[in-house]
Design an enzyme around this catalytic site. Structure first.
Site, PDB file in Angstrom:
ATOM      1  N   ASP A 191       0.911  -1.270   0.247  1.00  0.00           N
ATOM      2  CA  ASP A 191      -0.009   0.075   0.132  1.00  0.00           C
ATOM      3  C   ASP A 191       0.908   1.294  -0.026  1.00  0.00           C
ATOM      4  OD1 ASP A 191      -2.449  -1.608   0.273  1.00  0.00           O
ATOM      5  OD2 ASP A 191      -2.462  -1.624   2.334  1.00  0.00           O
ATOM      6  N   LYS A 197     -11.375  -5.049  -5.145  1.00  0.00           N
ATOM      7  CA  LYS A 197     -12.544  -5.026  -4.260  1.00  0.00           C
ATOM      8  C   LYS A 197     -13.703  -4.362  -5.390  1.00  0.00           C
ATOM      9  CE  LYS A 197     -11.059  -4.563   0.182  1.00  0.00           C
ATOM     10  NZ  LYS A 197      -9.472  -4.317   0.246  1.00  0.00           N
ATOM     11  N   ASP A 255     -19.984  -3.811  -8.076  1.00  0.00           N
ATOM     12  CA  ASP A 255     -20.795  -3.179  -9.154  1.00  0.00           C
ATOM     13  C   ASP A 255     -21.889  -4.165  -9.734  1.00  0.00           C
ATOM     14  OD1 ASP A 255     -21.479  -1.038 -11.144  1.00  0.00           O
ATOM     15  OD2 ASP A 255     -19.454  -0.403 -10.648  1.00  0.00           O
ATOM     16  N   ILE A 256     -22.622  -3.842 -10.797  1.00  0.00           N
ATOM     17  CA  ILE A 256     -23.677  -4.586 -11.516  1.00  0.00           C
ATOM     18  C   ILE A 256     -22.731  -5.598 -12.249  1.00  0.00           C
ATOM     19  CG2 ILE A 256     -25.062  -2.706 -11.780  1.00  0.00           C
ATOM     20  CD1 ILE A 256     -24.345  -2.258 -14.620  1.00  0.00           C
ATOM     21  N   THR A 296     -20.501  -4.663 -15.332  1.00  0.00           N
ATOM     22  CA  THR A 296     -19.352  -3.943 -14.970  1.00  0.00           C
ATOM     23  C   THR A 296     -18.075  -4.794 -14.578  1.00  0.00           C
ATOM     24  OG1 THR A 296     -20.935  -1.923 -15.171  1.00  0.00           O
ATOM     25  CG2 THR A 296     -18.355  -1.999 -13.989  1.00  0.00           C
ATOM     26  N   GLN A 346      -8.139  -0.890  11.899  1.00  0.00           N
ATOM     27  CA  GLN A 346      -8.564  -2.226  11.852  1.00  0.00           C
ATOM     28  C   GLN A 346      -9.368  -2.523  13.291  1.00  0.00           C
ATOM     29  OE1 GLN A 346      -8.829  -4.097   9.383  1.00  0.00           O
ATOM     30  NE2 GLN A 346      -7.053  -4.037   8.212  1.00  0.00           N
ATOM     31  N   ARG A 366       0.894  -2.744   7.077  1.00  0.00           N
ATOM     32  CA  ARG A 366       1.620  -1.926   7.951  1.00  0.00           C
ATOM     33  C   ARG A 366       2.446  -2.413   9.005  1.00  0.00           C
ATOM     34  NH1 ARG A 366      -3.869   1.602   8.490  1.00  0.00           N
ATOM     35  NH2 ARG A 366      -4.430  -0.400   8.449  1.00  0.00           N
TER      36      ARG A 366
HETATM   37  O1  C5P Z   1      -1.869  -2.427   7.017  1.00  0.00           O
HETATM   38  P1  C5P Z   1      -2.932  -3.651   7.196  1.00  0.00           P
HETATM   39  O2  C5P Z   1      -2.057  -4.919   7.774  1.00  0.00           O
HETATM   40  O3  C5P Z   1      -3.989  -3.211   8.125  1.00  0.00           O
HETATM   41  O4  C5P Z   1      -3.462  -3.907   5.767  1.00  0.00           O
HETATM   42  C1  C5P Z   1      -4.399  -4.872   5.459  1.00  0.00           C
HETATM   43  C2  C5P Z   1      -4.646  -4.608   4.016  1.00  0.00           C
HETATM   44  O5  C5P Z   1      -5.666  -5.666   3.680  1.00  0.00           O
HETATM   45  C3  C5P Z   1      -5.006  -3.386   3.331  1.00  0.00           C
HETATM   46  O6  C5P Z   1      -4.426  -3.425   2.075  1.00  0.00           O
HETATM   47  C4  C5P Z   1      -6.698  -3.409   3.110  1.00  0.00           C
HETATM   48  O7  C5P Z   1      -6.933  -2.683   2.085  1.00  0.00           O
HETATM   49  C5  C5P Z   1      -6.900  -5.130   3.021  1.00  0.00           C
HETATM   50  N1  C5P Z   1      -8.049  -5.709   3.451  1.00  0.00           N
HETATM   51  C6  C5P Z   1      -8.628  -5.340   4.802  1.00  0.00           C
HETATM   52  N2  C5P Z   1      -9.646  -5.917   5.161  1.00  0.00           N
HETATM   53  C7  C5P Z   1     -10.619  -6.572   4.219  1.00  0.00           C
HETATM   54  C8  C5P Z   1     -10.022  -6.824   2.966  1.00  0.00           C
HETATM   55  C9  C5P Z   1      -8.763  -6.242   2.719  1.00  0.00           C
HETATM   56  O8  C5P Z   1      -8.021  -4.822   5.555  1.00  0.00           O
HETATM   57  N3  C5P Z   1     -11.605  -7.081   4.496  1.00  0.00           N
END
Ligand code: C5P
Length: 224
Positions: free
Chosen positions: A11, A63, A66-67, A70, A183, A204
């Protein structure tokens, strides 16, 4: 012994940072794949970078939500990237999930259940009557019905999901220190694998700070 598997969330919009993440996460103990999300894919050089990546397990976290038309057109539009996994929100509905499966070929289609940044309070705010567990279980049933290849949920729901979804289970919201960031439904790597996760997604906690040291910390945590 089989290696533990981790998707590192790449990211960033900075190609140099992404290159460093890939270089510094190489190790012999954990099998690593790379997840590219909306931030990197939409950055100026992100798509091109992914198209040139060779011999890596790649996860395009689009992620899609959409319809049906698409959704399937989006999968077709990124086929040239030859990634291994693509995500779609299960809340797109059964018809969208089936439509995507029809055109996906070798790409594994991953159904995203309720985001790990959502808790029961935020669900209620959005207007859902169900609690997280029952909503995720319902979403997992829909993923199974659409014959998706994998599912994303929090490690807290893996045991529940396994009752109805028999393929790969991928879990973000993984923490091996007390820092949760945004989170809500988090678990440690050890707990997540114990519950039956096939792949963890970690961003992270690996990519912030010294990446090599963070990987070693993760390896130490897993060998406890
Ligand atoms: O930095 P962190 O460990 O929180 O990153 C989690 C990654 O997982 C992010 O890229 C986030 O977009 C993705 N993600 C999430 N939860 C979901 C699906 C994907 O945190 N349900």
């Amino acid at each position: 012994m089989k290696k533990n598997k981790v998707f590192v969330a790449c990211d960033s919009t900075n190609i140099l940072k992404i290159k460093r993440i890939i270089q510094d996460t190489q190790n012999t103990k954990i099998k690593i794949g790379y997840k590219f999300g909306l931030e990197f894919i939409n950055s100026k050089n992100g798509r091109k970078f992914i198209s040139k990546l060779k011999n890596k397990i790649t996860f395009l976290d689009l992620k899609i939500n959409d319809i049906p038309n698409t959704c399937l057109a989006t999968v077709k539009a990124v086929k040239d990237l030859q990634v291994n996994y693509i995500t779609i929100h299960i809340s797109s509905g059964l018809e969208s999930l089936k439509a995507v499966k029809k055109v996906s070929g070798k790409i594994k289609i991953v159904g995203v259940t309720t985001l790990t940044s959502i808790d029961n309070k935020s669900l209620k705010e959005i207007g859902y009557d169900k609690k997280i567990n029952s909503l995720v279980l319902n979403q997992a049933k829909l993923a199974a019905k659409a014959k998706l290849d994998a599912i994303v949920c929090s490690a807290k729901e893996v045991r529940l999901v396994k009752n109805v979804f028999k393929k790969e289970i991928i879990t973000p919201g993984i923490r091996f220190s007390s820092k949760k960031n945004d989170q809500k439904r988090v678990m440690s790597p050890v707990e997540a694998y114990r519950n039956g996760s096939d792949w963890l997604v970690i961003g992270r906690p690996i990519t912030n700070g010294n990446i090599k040291k963070n990987i070693q910390k993760l390896i130490n945590h897993l060998s406890q």
